[in-house]
Every structure is written in C-alpha cells, then in structure tokens.
Design a protein around this motif. Structure first.
Motif, mmCIF file in Angstrom:
data_model
loop_
_atom_site.group_PDB
_atom_site.id
_atom_site.type_symbol
_atom_site.label_atom_id
_atom_site.label_comp_id
_atom_site.label_asym_id
_atom_site.label_seq_id
_atom_site.Cartn_x
_atom_site.Cartn_y
_atom_site.Cartn_z
ATOM 1 N N ASP A 1 52.791 20.498 16.048
ATOM 2 C CA ASP A 1 52.963 21.270 17.280
ATOM 3 C C ASP A 1 52.122 22.543 17.295
ATOM 4 O O ASP A 1 51.574 22.914 18.341
ATOM 5 C CB ASP A 1 54.432 21.624 17.504
ATOM 6 C CG ASP A 1 55.283 20.415 17.839
ATOM 7 O OD1 ASP A 1 54.720 19.312 18.067
ATOM 8 O OD2 ASP A 1 56.517 20.562 17.859
ATOM 9 N N VAL A 2 51.986 23.204 16.176
ATOM 10 C CA VAL A 2 51.174 24.426 16.118
ATOM 11 C C VAL A 2 49.742 24.117 16.551
ATOM 12 O O VAL A 2 49.160 24.840 17.364
ATOM 13 C CB VAL A 2 51.195 25.056 14.709
ATOM 14 C CG1 VAL A 2 50.151 26.158 14.589
ATOM 15 C CG2 VAL A 2 52.573 25.610 14.401
ATOM 16 N N ASP A 3 49.165 23.041 16.040
ATOM 17 C CA ASP A 3 47.793 22.687 16.398
ATOM 18 C C ASP A 3 47.679 22.298 17.868
ATOM 19 O O ASP A 3 46.721 22.671 18.546
ATOM 20 C CB ASP A 3 47.283 21.545 15.524
ATOM 21 C CG ASP A 3 47.102 21.958 14.079
ATOM 22 O OD1 ASP A 3 46.796 23.153 13.834
ATOM 23 O OD2 ASP A 3 47.264 21.105 13.194
ATOM 24 N N ILE A 4 48.651 21.558 18.368
ATOM 25 C CA ILE A 4 48.637 21.154 19.780
ATOM 26 C C ILE A 4 48.711 22.385 20.679
ATOM 27 O O ILE A 4 47.956 22.507 21.648
ATOM 28 C CB ILE A 4 49.789 20.172 20.077
ATOM 29 C CG1 ILE A 4 49.549 18.850 19.347
ATOM 30 C CG2 ILE A 4 49.946 19.944 21.577
ATOM 31 C CD1 ILE A 4 50.731 17.902 19.353
ATOM 32 N N ILE A 5 49.608 23.303 20.355
ATOM 33 C CA ILE A 5 49.745 24.525 21.153
ATOM 34 C C ILE A 5 48.486 25.379 21.041
ATOM 35 O O ILE A 5 47.961 25.868 22.041
ATOM 36 C CB ILE A 5 51.005 25.308 20.752
ATOM 37 C CG1 ILE A 5 52.252 24.512 21.153
ATOM 38 C CG2 ILE A 5 51.017 26.697 21.392
ATOM 39 C CD1 ILE A 5 53.553 25.057 20.608
ATOM 40 N N ARG A 6 47.981 25.559 19.839
ATOM 41 C CA ARG A 6 46.759 26.351 19.640
ATOM 42 C C ARG A 6 45.615 25.769 20.458
ATOM 43 O O ARG A 6 44.881 26.490 21.132
ATOM 44 C CB ARG A 6 46.388 26.402 18.165
ATOM 45 C CG ARG A 6 45.180 27.303 17.902
ATOM 46 C CD ARG A 6 44.744 27.334 16.446
ATOM 47 N NE ARG A 6 45.802 27.798 15.567
ATOM 48 C CZ ARG A 6 46.360 27.073 14.597
ATOM 49 N NH1 ARG A 6 45.967 25.822 14.391
ATOM 50 N NH2 ARG A 6 47.297 27.562 13.845
ATOM 51 N N ASN A 7 45.441 24.460 20.421
ATOM 52 C CA ASN A 7 44.366 23.819 21.178
ATOM 53 C C ASN A 7 44.551 23.974 22.678
ATOM 54 O O ASN A 7 43.588 24.145 23.418
ATOM 55 C CB ASN A 7 44.244 22.341 20.812
ATOM 56 C CG ASN A 7 43.689 22.135 19.425
ATOM 57 O OD1 ASN A 7 43.003 23.005 18.884
ATOM 58 N ND2 ASN A 7 44.001 21.004 18.835
ATOM 59 N N SER A 8 45.782 23.938 23.133
ATOM 60 C CA SER A 8 46.027 24.077 24.574
ATOM 61 C C SER A 8 45.794 25.509 25.045
ATOM 62 O O SER A 8 45.500 25.739 26.210
ATOM 63 C CB SER A 8 47.444 23.633 24.940
ATOM 64 O OG SER A 8 48.389 24.571 24.506
ATOM 65 N N LEU A 9 45.893 26.490 24.132
ATOM 66 C CA LEU A 9 45.651 27.892 24.469
ATOM 67 C C LEU A 9 44.192 28.276 24.317
ATOM 68 O O LEU A 9 43.798 29.367 24.714
ATOM 69 C CB LEU A 9 46.511 28.799 23.589
ATOM 70 C CG LEU A 9 48.007 28.723 23.785
ATOM 71 C CD1 LEU A 9 48.727 29.560 22.718
ATOM 72 C CD2 LEU A 9 48.402 29.189 25.173
ATOM 73 N N GLY A 10 43.398 27.382 23.745
ATOM 74 C CA GLY A 10 41.989 27.678 23.514
ATOM 75 C C GLY A 10 41.219 27.835 24.816
ATOM 76 O O GLY A 10 41.673 27.472 25.901
ATOM 77 N N ARG A 11 40.040 28.398 24.684
ATOM 78 C CA ARG A 11 39.184 28.640 25.845
ATOM 79 C C ARG A 11 38.699 27.312 26.421
ATOM 80 O O ARG A 11 38.293 26.409 25.695
ATOM 81 C CB ARG A 11 37.991 29.485 25.438
ATOM 82 C CG ARG A 11 37.140 29.842 26.591
ATOM 83 C CD ARG A 11 36.051 30.767 26.180
ATOM 84 N NE ARG A 11 35.270 31.080 27.360
ATOM 85 C CZ ARG A 11 34.157 31.731 27.335
ATOM 86 N NH1 ARG A 11 33.671 32.175 26.191
ATOM 87 N NH2 ARG A 11 33.510 31.981 28.438
ATOM 88 N N ARG A 12 38.717 27.235 27.727
ATOM 89 C CA ARG A 12 38.246 26.034 28.415
ATOM 90 C C ARG A 12 37.126 26.405 29.361
ATOM 91 O O ARG A 12 37.121 27.465 29.956
ATOM 92 C CB ARG A 12 39.375 25.396 29.206
ATOM 93 C CG ARG A 12 40.494 24.944 28.305
ATOM 94 C CD ARG A 12 41.578 24.354 29.089
ATOM 95 N NE ARG A 12 42.658 24.064 28.136
ATOM 96 C CZ ARG A 12 43.498 23.091 28.301
ATOM 97 N NH1 ARG A 12 43.439 22.335 29.341
ATOM 98 N NH2 ARG A 12 44.436 22.871 27.409
ATOM 99 N N GLU A 13 36.205 25.483 29.501
ATOM 100 C CA GLU A 13 35.108 25.680 30.446
ATOM 101 C C GLU A 13 35.609 25.443 31.862
ATOM 102 O O GLU A 13 36.414 24.559 32.104
ATOM 103 C CB GLU A 13 33.968 24.702 30.131
ATOM 104 C CG GLU A 13 33.354 24.912 28.765
ATOM 105 C CD GLU A 13 32.709 26.282 28.611
ATOM 106 O OE1 GLU A 13 32.070 26.754 29.565
ATOM 107 O OE2 GLU A 13 32.840 26.870 27.519
#
Length: 79
Positions: free
Chosen positions: A66-78
């Motif tokens: 879950d930490v990785d999923i949440i971190r990825n969803s909070l990452g910068r998006r184009e």
C-alpha cells in the motif's frame, strides 16, 4: 488520514485518502468501484509514508504494498 484502495474497472488500483473523521464504511459506500482491496490509516513522518490498521467490518487491512501504491498515486503526473 484514512485510506481505501479500490480496483477500478480495468483492474488498476485507485487510492482514496480522506480525513479520520470519515468512516471507512461510509466512504466505501460513496465509491463507484465494486472491489475494495485494502483499507487503513496513512501517515507521513519525516518524508516517509506509513500504512497501518484496517477496518474490521469491511474485512480489509493495510498491506505492505500500500505504501508504494499510495506513493505512486501522489507522484507528479504530466498534464
């Protein structure tokens, strides 16, 4: 904060983060997705995310990934 991770119609994980005063079950009832994957609490401390806990009535709990999923969803998006 609390979180739910749902599976969308294409099988992708979708993260919902919401205030502690909102119940997991109440939030779950508002979401259009049929499959809930995990639920719990998320904290940010010194730049590190931590997921823990769960929701007994939904029979869901936090998972290591879950930490990785949440971190990825909070990452910068184009845009």
């Amino acid at each position: 904060m609390k979180y739910l991770i749902m599976e969308d119609f294409s099988g992708q994980a979708v993260v919902f983060i919401f205030p502690r005063r909102v119940d997991h079950l109440d939030m779950r009832e508002q979401l259009p997705y049929t499959k809930a994957i995990s639920a719990g609490y998320v904290e940010l401390h010194d730049g590190a995310l931590r997921c823990f806990g769960g929701h007994a009535e939904l029979e869901l709990h936090s998972r290591r990934e879950d930490v990785d999923i949440i971190r990825n969803s909070l990452g910068r998006r184009e845009l």
